[in-house]
Design a protein around this motif. Sequence first.
Motif, PDB file in Angstrom:
ATOM      1  N   UNK A 248      19.750  -5.408   4.311  1.00 42.02           N
ATOM      2  CA  UNK A 248      18.331  -5.506   3.970  1.00 42.02           C
ATOM      3  C   UNK A 248      18.042  -4.752   2.677  1.00 42.02           C
ATOM      4  N   UNK A 249      17.272  -5.400   1.820  1.00 36.47           N
ATOM      5  CA  UNK A 249      16.723  -4.743   0.632  1.00 36.47           C
ATOM      6  C   UNK A 249      15.209  -4.847   0.693  1.00 36.47           C
ATOM      7  N   UNK A 250      14.552  -3.713   0.649  1.00 39.42           N
ATOM      8  CA  UNK A 250      13.091  -3.656   0.686  1.00 39.42           C
ATOM      9  C   UNK A 250      12.606  -3.066  -0.634  1.00 39.42           C
ATOM     10  N   UNK A 251      11.707  -3.783  -1.308  1.00 42.68           N
ATOM     11  CA  UNK A 251      11.154  -3.329  -2.586  1.00 42.68           C
ATOM     12  C   UNK A 251       9.642  -3.329  -2.471  1.00 42.68           C
ATOM     13  N   UNK A 252       9.025  -2.180  -2.660  1.00 43.83           N
ATOM     14  CA  UNK A 252       7.573  -2.086  -2.582  1.00 43.83           C
ATOM     15  C   UNK A 252       7.023  -2.477  -1.224  1.00 43.83           C
ATOM     16  N   UNK A 253       7.777  -2.179  -0.191  1.00 47.58           N
ATOM     17  CA  UNK A 253       7.325  -2.486   1.162  1.00 47.58           C
ATOM     18  C   UNK A 253       7.564  -3.923   1.590  1.00 47.58           C
ATOM     19  N   UNK A 254       8.075  -4.767   0.706  1.00 45.54           N
ATOM     20  CA  UNK A 254       8.344  -6.177   1.026  1.00 45.54           C
ATOM     21  C   UNK A 254       9.849  -6.444   1.006  1.00 45.54           C
ATOM     22  N   UNK A 323      16.283  -0.403  11.754  1.00 45.68           N
ATOM     23  CA  UNK A 323      17.096   0.730  11.337  1.00 45.68           C
ATOM     24  C   UNK A 323      17.349   0.692   9.841  1.00 45.68           C
ATOM     25  N   UNK A 324      17.670  -0.479   9.311  1.00 45.23           N
ATOM     26  CA  UNK A 324      17.942  -0.617   7.882  1.00 45.23           C
ATOM     27  C   UNK A 324      16.675  -0.395   7.051  1.00 45.23           C
ATOM     28  N   UNK A 325      15.546  -0.890   7.554  1.00 41.80           N
ATOM     29  CA  UNK A 325      14.280  -0.684   6.835  1.00 41.80           C
ATOM     30  C   UNK A 325      13.902   0.787   6.812  1.00 41.80           C
ATOM     31  N   UNK A 326      14.197   1.493   7.897  1.00 46.65           N
ATOM     32  CA  UNK A 326      13.902   2.914   7.968  1.00 46.65           C
ATOM     33  C   UNK A 326      14.714   3.716   7.002  1.00 46.65           C
ATOM     34  N   UNK A 327      15.988   3.312   6.804  1.00 49.96           N
ATOM     35  CA  UNK A 327      16.857   4.030   5.869  1.00 49.96           C
ATOM     36  C   UNK A 327      16.413   3.867   4.426  1.00 49.96           C
ATOM     37  N   UNK A 328      15.663   2.801   4.145  1.00 50.11           N
ATOM     38  CA  UNK A 328      15.200   2.562   2.773  1.00 50.11           C
ATOM     39  C   UNK A 328      13.683   2.713   2.639  1.00 50.11           C
ATOM     40  N   UNK A 329      13.039   3.251   3.675  1.00 49.50           N
ATOM     41  CA  UNK A 329      11.580   3.395   3.639  1.00 49.50           C
ATOM     42  C   UNK A 329      11.156   4.446   2.601  1.00 49.50           C
TER      43      UNK A 329
END
Length: 329
Positions: A248-254, A323-329
């Motif tokens: 997962x790659x999250x940029x600016x919450x998206x 879990x992945x989103x949390x690591x990059x939050x």
Amino acid sequence: MTPFAFHVARDCAEALSLGAASGARFIGGGTNLVDLLRQNVESASKLVDVSRLAANIHEVGNGALLVDASVKNSALAAHPMVRGRYPMLSRALLAGASAQIRNMATVGGNIMQRTRCAYFYDVDGARCNKRQPGSGCDAIGGFNRYHAILGVSNDCVATHPSDMCVALAALAALVHLVGPEGERTVPLAEFHVLPGASPQIETVLRPGEMITAIELPPATPAMANSEYRKVRDRSSYAFALVSVAAGLEVVGGKIAEARIALGGVAAKPWRATRAEAALRGLPATRANFLSAAEEELTKAQPLEGNAFKIGLVQRTTAAVLESLAGERA
């Protein structure tokens, strides 16, 4: 087990020459093929040992990683570039078997391993279209807790057992092949085929072809931020009820990129392209993760004994992505 000749190939050319004979089989670590031969599920007149061919892991010009087919699973899992760039692959390999088996099993053999369906192995007591085409499939009306819910047919509901291949599907790995007609490359997601009316055909390999390497594409942020989770009936060496390889790659919450592949649900590693597309551009929330997993499962065809897999896939996929989103939050 029937008698067979045994030859050790010194190079690829010799392996292809020896493997051209009728009834010849290539063997690496033998962690699956030997069992199949010993239990008379398969037969061979000649075994060509390819485990002594090149076993290197090296970066190629564009930043991709080339892994020779004879590389041991333990070596691939421990490689620094694999652990750093593609953690889902390292974790899948470590979840796949005992340390002793990982020290023997090769990358090429892992890709070629066959289903662990109990009816497939029951030569004397069960009907299996994969083993004996046209005989029937006792799993459909039998004990099918471990069987497929996606891509099934009226002739076969077996699942592919590899953990490694689930991660390779999510990573969009390529399989390098060589045979009498020369070299070619096939995406891992297209290498294994669904059963249809011919479940005995499991891959796109042509006669005399063998796997020489896998190629991992240049790492993206989603590949580096990745995980593999395996749900099984016991924590020790066991095959997956359901497994999820995700990045997962999250940029600016998206969500900029999501990579998802499923194991334990089909006759091949299942790339969840519907779920990936559904998530692109959305906030990284549990509700969206669950909804995307539900979208992926719209064409699922569960049996009496494995309907629980639908909910299990949804919850496991959402948990991994959270879990992945949390690591990059």
